[in-house]
Design a protein around this motif. Sequence first.
Motif, PDB file in Angstrom:
ATOM      1  N   UNK A  56       0.597  12.711   1.901  1.00 36.07           N
ATOM      2  CA  UNK A  56       1.261  12.714   0.601  1.00 36.07           C
ATOM      3  C   UNK A  56       0.522  13.588  -0.410  1.00 36.07           C
ATOM      4  N   UNK A  57      -0.794  13.652  -0.297  1.00 43.25           N
ATOM      5  CA  UNK A  57      -1.550  14.537  -1.181  1.00 43.25           C
ATOM      6  C   UNK A  57      -1.198  15.996  -0.899  1.00 43.25           C
ATOM      7  N   UNK A  82      -5.728   6.450   5.152  1.00 44.27           N
ATOM      8  CA  UNK A  82      -6.244   7.799   4.938  1.00 44.27           C
ATOM      9  C   UNK A  82      -5.247   8.840   5.424  1.00 44.27           C
ATOM     10  N   UNK A  83      -4.633   8.588   6.584  1.00 41.63           N
ATOM     11  CA  UNK A  83      -3.620   9.519   7.099  1.00 41.63           C
ATOM     12  C   UNK A  83      -2.482   9.681   6.109  1.00 41.63           C
ATOM     13  N   UNK A  84      -1.929   8.566   5.644  1.00 41.88           N
ATOM     14  CA  UNK A  84      -0.790   8.653   4.735  1.00 41.88           C
ATOM     15  C   UNK A  84      -1.178   9.332   3.431  1.00 41.88           C
ATOM     16  N   UNK A 123       0.831  -1.209   0.000  1.00 41.82           N
ATOM     17  CA  UNK A 123       0.000   0.000   0.000  1.00 41.82           C
ATOM     18  C   UNK A 123       0.863   1.255   0.000  1.00 41.82           C
ATOM     19  N   UNK A 124       1.903   1.253   0.815  1.00 47.20           N
ATOM     20  CA  UNK A 124       2.781   2.416   0.871  1.00 47.20           C
ATOM     21  C   UNK A 124       3.485   2.634  -0.459  1.00 47.20           C
ATOM     22  N   UNK A 125       3.921   1.566  -1.088  1.00 44.37           N
ATOM     23  CA  UNK A 125       4.522   1.706  -2.419  1.00 44.37           C
ATOM     24  C   UNK A 125       3.531   2.305  -3.413  1.00 44.37           C
ATOM     25  N   UNK A 126       2.285   1.845  -3.360  1.00 43.71           N
ATOM     26  CA  UNK A 126       1.267   2.378  -4.271  1.00 43.71           C
ATOM     27  C   UNK A 126       1.042   3.873  -4.032  1.00 43.71           C
ATOM     28  N   UNK A 127       0.996   4.286  -2.763  1.00 43.00           N
ATOM     29  CA  UNK A 127       0.795   5.699  -2.464  1.00 43.00           C
ATOM     30  C   UNK A 127       1.980   6.538  -2.935  1.00 43.00           C
ATOM     31  N   UNK A 128       3.191   6.034  -2.715  1.00 44.05           N
ATOM     32  CA  UNK A 128       4.376   6.754  -3.198  1.00 44.05           C
ATOM     33  C   UNK A 128       4.349   6.879  -4.713  1.00 44.05           C
ATOM     34  N   UNK A 129       3.875   5.838  -5.373  1.00 44.31           N
ATOM     35  CA  UNK A 129       3.780   5.873  -6.828  1.00 44.31           C
ATOM     36  C   UNK A 129       2.743   6.904  -7.274  1.00 44.31           C
TER      37      UNK A 129
END
Length: 323
Positions: A280-281, A274-276, A36-42
């Motif tokens: 990042x947004x 949601x926090x992350x 999930x974190x990788x997807x958000x960074x992407x």
Amino acid sequence: MGTVVLSVDAELGWGFHDFAEPPRDRLANARRGWRTLLDLCEEYRVPATWAVVGHLFLEACDGRHEDHPAPPGWFEHERGTDRMSSSRRFADGLIERIDGAEVDHEIGLHTFSHVELGAGGTTARLADAELAAAVEAAREWGLDRQPRSFVFPRNKVGNLQALADHGITCYRGTAPTDRPTDGYGGAGRLVRAAVGSASPPLVEPRQDSLGLVDLPASLFLFSVEGLARSVAEPFVGDPVAILARRGIDEAAASDGVFHMWLHPNNLVTPRDVVRMEAILEHLARVRARTDLRVRTMGAVAATAREGGETVAKAVATDGSAPE
């Protein structure tokens, strides 16, 4: 021109293998949180420094590590009836996802088996063995570059000579304590800071007497959880997200570094994601309208080394300040 750094303690089961009662929810979600974190960074184009426990680079082992000078029983949870599952002992494709991402992540190290290098009983021999095994595991896995950045398990800094001896050039040091929110304090203090107007500290890379660059942390992104978070959110919103946004804004308005960090296994519930995503947004929005940079630990350290930045008091090789 300010900078934001995101560092990640990537450990799967190794972060808790010495616990009598590990947090089962975090272990159960460790691999999903990683993805999930990788997807958000992407999605938000955020390059991160992934400090990976060296054992995760392996494909298999007998769980004994007989040549490793670990204390008795250290690898006990790799074998026997209560051993960790292979999905928690080996990365099995997760490191490939970091290495193959479109975002230019950095792969660093987090020791070989999560030994606390700054703990009182950790000898120089044990520290050297942990670094040697981690570097070798990364090399055999096929990492095409020398790992340069390092994160200390449980943020216990020590045995810096071992880092220097094995090609490490940068580490995440402990947060400064001259601000109301240093990322390591009690949840209540951080909630009060979020309710007020305080921001996490911006930090500066500092080169020590060994040539290592200390890039301290600014904020642990899961420092307010449990009851404190549940009580605060209905009234003020997510305290950590508030503090992270302030840190990002302050970095954009200055030349400092805002260094935030987490473990993938912190992403347990939907509200953690949601926090992350909110953080990042916000980072993406600020970066789009300012000169704010998002860089890895290694990139920041390289700039610091080129500039010859030094600390006022050089750090001794055991991780403590000299007299």
